[in-house]
Design a protein around this motif. Sequence first.
Motif, PDB file in Angstrom:
ATOM      1  N   LEU A  85       0.831  -1.199   0.000  1.00 15.16           N
ATOM      2  CA  LEU A  85       0.000   0.000   0.000  1.00 15.16           C
ATOM      3  C   LEU A  85       0.869   1.254   0.000  1.00 15.16           C
ATOM      4  CD1 LEU A  85      -2.478  -1.165   2.798  1.00 15.16           C
ATOM      5  CD2 LEU A  85      -2.660  -1.566   0.327  1.00 15.16           C
ATOM      6  N   LEU A  86       0.281   2.361  -0.381  1.00 13.18           N
ATOM      7  CA  LEU A  86       1.002   3.632  -0.471  1.00 13.18           C
ATOM      8  C   LEU A  86       0.339   4.687   0.402  1.00 13.18           C
ATOM      9  CD1 LEU A  86       3.157   5.475  -1.950  1.00 13.18           C
ATOM     10  CD2 LEU A  86       1.304   6.016  -3.568  1.00 13.18           C
ATOM     11  N   ALA A  87       1.135   5.334   1.255  1.00 13.42           N
ATOM     12  CA  ALA A  87       0.674   6.520   1.979  1.00 13.42           C
ATOM     13  C   ALA A  87       1.074   7.735   1.149  1.00 13.42           C
ATOM     14  CB  ALA A  87       1.301   6.589   3.373  1.00 13.42           C
ATOM     15  N   SER A  88       0.104   8.403   0.559  1.00 16.72           N
ATOM     16  CA  SER A  88       0.408   9.465  -0.403  1.00 16.72           C
ATOM     17  C   SER A  88      -0.091  10.820   0.078  1.00 16.72           C
ATOM     18  CB  SER A  88      -0.218   9.148  -1.760  1.00 16.72           C
ATOM     19  OG  SER A  88       0.181  10.095  -2.738  1.00 16.72           O
ATOM     20  N   TYR A  89       0.764  11.824  -0.079  1.00 16.66           N
ATOM     21  CA  TYR A  89       0.421  13.212   0.221  1.00 16.66           C
ATOM     22  C   TYR A  89      -0.378  13.778  -0.945  1.00 16.66           C
ATOM     23  CZ  TYR A  89       1.361  18.130   1.549  1.00 16.66           C
ATOM     24  OH  TYR A  89       1.256  19.440   1.904  1.00 16.66           O
ATOM     25  N   SER A  90      -1.366  14.596  -0.661  1.00 18.23           N
ATOM     26  CA  SER A  90      -2.279  15.066  -1.702  1.00 18.23           C
ATOM     27  C   SER A  90      -1.556  15.765  -2.851  1.00 18.23           C
ATOM     28  CB  SER A  90      -3.330  16.005  -1.107  1.00 18.23           C
ATOM     29  OG  SER A  90      -2.731  17.110  -0.443  1.00 18.23           O
ATOM     30  N   LEU A  91      -0.576  16.606  -2.549  1.00 19.50           N
ATOM     31  CA  LEU A  91       0.076  17.342  -3.628  1.00 19.50           C
ATOM     32  C   LEU A  91       0.963  16.441  -4.475  1.00 19.50           C
ATOM     33  CD1 LEU A  91       0.883  20.812  -2.056  1.00 19.50           C
ATOM     34  CD2 LEU A  91      -1.092  20.078  -3.369  1.00 19.50           C
ATOM     35  N   LEU A  98       1.204  16.466 -13.117  1.00 14.80           N
ATOM     36  CA  LEU A  98       1.122  17.695 -13.911  1.00 14.80           C
ATOM     37  C   LEU A  98       2.498  18.284 -14.201  1.00 14.80           C
ATOM     38  CD1 LEU A  98      -1.743  19.429 -11.891  1.00 14.80           C
ATOM     39  CD2 LEU A  98      -1.985  18.155 -14.020  1.00 14.80           C
ATOM     40  N   LEU A  99       3.485  17.921 -13.379  1.00 15.44           N
ATOM     41  CA  LEU A  99       4.791  18.579 -13.452  1.00 15.44           C
ATOM     42  C   LEU A  99       5.902  17.700 -14.025  1.00 15.44           C
ATOM     43  CD1 LEU A  99       4.845  20.415  -9.994  1.00 15.44           C
ATOM     44  CD2 LEU A  99       4.170  21.335 -12.215  1.00 15.44           C
ATOM     45  N   PHE A 100       5.790  16.393 -13.843  1.00 16.74           N
ATOM     46  CA  PHE A 100       6.870  15.491 -14.256  1.00 16.74           C
ATOM     47  C   PHE A 100       6.500  14.764 -15.537  1.00 16.74           C
ATOM     48  CE2 PHE A 100       7.541  16.005  -9.729  1.00 16.74           C
ATOM     49  CZ  PHE A 100       8.918  16.122  -9.623  1.00 16.74           C
ATOM     50  N   ASN A 101       7.405  14.787 -16.494  1.00 20.05           N
ATOM     51  CA  ASN A 101       7.217  14.027 -17.720  1.00 20.05           C
ATOM     52  C   ASN A 101       7.691  12.586 -17.514  1.00 20.05           C
ATOM     53  OD1 ASN A 101       6.280  16.278 -19.228  1.00 20.05           O
ATOM     54  ND2 ASN A 101       8.405  16.957 -19.529  1.00 20.05           N
ATOM     55  N   ASN A 102       7.086  11.678 -18.230  1.00 19.30           N
ATOM     56  CA  ASN A 102       7.504  10.269 -18.246  1.00 19.30           C
ATOM     57  C   ASN A 102       7.409   9.592 -16.883  1.00 19.30           C
ATOM     58  OD1 ASN A 102       8.222  10.537 -21.022  1.00 19.30           O
ATOM     59  ND2 ASN A 102      10.166  11.484 -20.382  1.00 19.30           N
ATOM     60  N   THR A 155       9.592  23.323  -6.177  1.00 20.97           N
ATOM     61  CA  THR A 155       8.518  23.489  -7.149  1.00 20.97           C
ATOM     62  C   THR A 155       7.422  22.444  -6.935  1.00 20.97           C
ATOM     63  OG1 THR A 155      10.071  24.361  -8.776  1.00 20.97           O
ATOM     64  CG2 THR A 155       7.961  23.553  -9.609  1.00 20.97           C
ATOM     65  N   GLY A 156       6.188  22.916  -6.844  1.00 21.17           N
ATOM     66  CA  GLY A 156       5.059  22.023  -6.658  1.00 21.17           C
ATOM     67  C   GLY A 156       4.737  21.721  -5.210  1.00 21.17           C
ATOM     68  N   LYS A 316       6.510  25.012 -13.862  1.00 19.33           N
ATOM     69  CA  LYS A 316       7.225  23.929 -14.505  1.00 19.33           C
ATOM     70  C   LYS A 316       8.395  23.483 -13.651  1.00 19.33           C
ATOM     71  CE  LYS A 316       6.198  25.601 -19.206  1.00 19.33           C
ATOM     72  NZ  LYS A 316       6.779  26.082 -20.487  1.00 19.33           N
ATOM     73  N   ILE A 317       8.727  22.202 -13.752  1.00 16.18           N
ATOM     74  CA  ILE A 317       9.936  21.697 -13.097  1.00 16.18           C
ATOM     75  C   ILE A 317      11.134  22.119 -13.915  1.00 16.18           C
ATOM     76  CG2 ILE A 317      11.240  19.632 -12.507  1.00 16.18           C
ATOM     77  CD1 ILE A 317       8.997  20.025 -10.588  1.00 16.18           C
TER      78      ILE A 317
END
Length: 318
Positions: A85-91, A98-102, A155-156, A316-317
């Motif tokens: 399982l993953l504990a994930s932060y909303s952002l 939205l910010l990272f390609n690939n 950033t982000g 943008k990153i």
Amino acid sequence: MIRLLLVVAALFGATGVMAQDFPNKSITVVVPVPPGGVVDLAGRLAAEALAGELKSSVVVDNKAGASANIGATYVAQAKPDGYTLLASYSLYHEVNPLLFNNLKWRPESFVPIGRVVVTPSVVVVHPSLPVHSLKEFVDYVKKNPGAVSFASQGTGSVAHLGSELLKQDTGIEMVHVPYKGSGPAMQDLVAGRVQFFITAPPAVMGYVQQGRLRALAIAGSERHPMLPEVPTSVEQGFPNFQLNPWVGLFAPADTPDAVVRKLAAALEKGLTQPKAIESAKAAGASVSFQSPQELAKTVAQGRAYWAALVKAANIKIE
């Protein structure tokens, strides 16, 4: 036709047996950041809740790096059986795509189990600024465009996006100074090398009490128990300036619904324990469970909201 029906029945039967038997081995909660901080705390609260309710071993594995993408990728590619399982932060969950390609994961790579905590944000400034409220700050920056710098954890981050949100809402101009984490950002803020920062209340409470920083607002609609004298942004006439980051628990996509329901029920019940509530409170967060369906809606709304801001602010990153 009969053979097809038998195969379908066997599959449904296998899923039911799996859910009934679940868990029969240790569960791993992956935290995609280093130990310490609210994401790690929430991951550990979730692990304790599941362990207590499912009577099973649940371990926390910190797989940090690449703005949480290493841990997220690991879980996205794990077997969808409810044991990773993953504990994930909303952002991370809503903004990283939205910010990272690939990226090797997308929000659709996961199915929600439940929200664990929400983490309010406080707006602080260096006391050299002649302002004591959010309105005074906005008026000051309008009269001194470009003279105020805001710090962020990168950033982000919530500090970055929150500051861009305030800029967009009020029309003010500030200079972004990104740092590699909250520690160096806080050092420069206290030293007065930057003047504005958005962070979690525990990180600044001591500085505020010592007069080394000044808290202007809680970015939301409810005051925070650690800083009860600090008014909210809504109270001060800025209803659009609200930040409500959260940490949730997710499983890989295609995890059987029955397993997800069992995990969600255990998480919800476990988070009602006084120890969980007090641990979150001590970290400046609050336990705030959402069901899988509710969290799915929250994620979808957050993605749309931040996508509009990222586009408007041309984030943008580098």
